[in-house]
Design an enzyme around this catalytic site. Structure first.
Site, short mmCIF file in Angstrom:
data_model
loop_
_atom_site.label_atom_id
_atom_site.label_comp_id
_atom_site.label_asym_id
_atom_site.label_seq_id
_atom_site.Cartn_x
_atom_site.Cartn_y
_atom_site.Cartn_z
N ASP A 2 0.82 -1.20 0.00
CA ASP A 2 0.00 0.00 0.00
C ASP A 2 0.86 1.26 0.00
O ASP A 2 1.93 1.29 0.59
CB ASP A 2 -0.90 -0.01 1.25
CG ASP A 2 -2.04 0.97 1.14
OD1 ASP A 2 -2.41 1.32 0.00
OD2 ASP A 2 -2.55 1.40 2.18
N HIS A 19 2.74 3.28 -9.01
CA HIS A 19 2.57 1.82 -9.18
C HIS A 19 3.81 1.22 -9.84
O HIS A 19 4.25 0.13 -9.48
CB HIS A 19 1.31 1.52 -10.00
CG HIS A 19 0.04 1.89 -9.30
ND1 HIS A 19 -0.22 1.54 -7.99
CD2 HIS A 19 -1.05 2.58 -9.71
CE1 HIS A 19 -1.41 2.00 -7.64
NE2 HIS A 19 -1.94 2.64 -8.67
N LEU A 113 11.60 -20.56 -3.34
CA LEU A 113 10.64 -19.61 -2.77
C LEU A 113 9.37 -19.65 -3.63
O LEU A 113 9.46 -19.64 -4.85
CB LEU A 113 11.21 -18.19 -2.79
CG LEU A 113 10.23 -17.03 -2.50
CD1 LEU A 113 9.80 -17.04 -1.04
CD2 LEU A 113 10.87 -15.68 -2.83
C1 IPE Z 1 -0.93 0.20 -4.14
O1 IPE Z 1 -1.12 1.37 -3.43
C2 IPE Z 1 -2.02 -0.83 -4.06
C3 IPE Z 1 -2.57 -1.25 -5.38
C4 IPE Z 1 -3.86 -1.29 -5.60
C5 IPE Z 1 -1.69 -1.66 -6.45
P1 IPE Z 1 -2.38 2.33 -3.52
O2 IPE Z 1 -2.75 2.57 -4.93
O3 IPE Z 1 -3.45 1.81 -2.64
O4 IPE Z 1 -1.78 3.67 -2.90
P2 IPE Z 1 -2.49 4.74 -1.99
O5 IPE Z 1 -3.12 4.01 -0.85
O6 IPE Z 1 -3.47 5.48 -2.85
O7 IPE Z 1 -1.36 5.61 -1.53
MG MG Z 2 -4.14 2.23 -0.74
#
Ligand code: IPE
Ligand code: MG
Length: 222
Positions: A2, A19, A113
């Site tokens: 996140d 991303h 892994l």
């Molecule tokens: C990555 O972070 C999670 C995915 C869905 C790929 P976010 O997109 O949730 O980032 P924030 O929470 O808006 O900062």
């Molecule tokens: Mg998020």
């Protein structure tokens, strides 16, 4: 994983750049997991709820997933990494599904892994699907009430061939489970890292493991 969006927003960049940066953190964690002798690493890459995001962001994430699969399979083979996936994979674009299936098949015999991608994943949906499957089996024949044990139920989840996680690492300081592995997390230790996922590196992974090693797991005992 996140915090990609916030990472980008803080820099005045589009969320997709966050991303892309986040995808790079995966490599560091996989390396750290191998070095530490971790056997299973599950990455919550895309939740069922994430489909609600703007179409352009969803499309960007799917493209990123395809690129990740295109670029990383060779490396995974070399490093002895086996790829698996959980979630409603049938909801992914067909090109993603194909590449994912290929990547899974071509790393199947690796043992160092196991990296599990949770894609279009929802813990509650997974549980409901397991219940539906059990109802179908019971309609078909010889299933008695006593057959329905915890192990029996676990065997109907997407994670049937995976152990329950020992440690959950949540980034960006958020204190919630967000519909992840609801059944499987019942006695999982939780480590919350304050940094955003694109900033999460090898040291952070090792710090989470060190934190885990200090825990005294009692499973309700004393
Ligand atoms: C990555 O972070 C999670 C995915 C869905 C790929 P976010 O997109 O949730 O980032 P924030 O929470 O808006 O900062
Ligand atoms: Mg998020």
């Amino acid at each position: 994983m996140d915090g990609n969006g916030r990472w980008a927003e803080k820099r005045g960049l589009p969320r997709l750049v966050g991303h892309e940066q986040g995808a790079k953190s995966i490599r560091a964690c996989v390396e750290a997991a191998i070095e530490a002798g971790v056997e299973f690493l599950t990455l919550y890459a895309f939740s069922s709820e994430n489909w609600k995001r703007p179409a352009a962001e969803v499309a960007g994430l799917m493209r990123l997933l395809e690129r990740f699969l295109d670029e990383k399979v060779k490396e995974m083979k070399k490093e002895g990494v086996r790829l698996q996936a959980i979630g409603r994979l049938q909801e992914l674009p067909s090109s993603c599904q194909r590449k994912l299936a290929e990547a899974i098949a071509s790393t199947e015999t690796n043992t160092r892994l196991t990296v599990v991608l949770a894609l279009s994943y929802s813990g509650r949906t997974e549980i409901v699907e397991a219940v539906k499957q059990i109802v179908r089996e019971s309609r078909e024949g010889e299933l008695s009430e006593d057959d329905i044990t915890q192990d029996f139920f676990s065997a109907h989840l997407d994670t049937r061939n995976l152990p329950d996680p020992d440690l959950l690492i949540r980034t960006s300081g958020e204190m919630r489970v967000s519909n992840f592995l609801l059944w499987q997390l019942s006695y999982t230790e939780i480590h919350v890292a304050d940094c955003l996922w694109p900033d999460f590196g090898k040291d952070d992974f090792f710090e989470a493991l060190a934190d885990y090693q200090k825990r005294n797991r009692r499973y309700g005992g004393i």
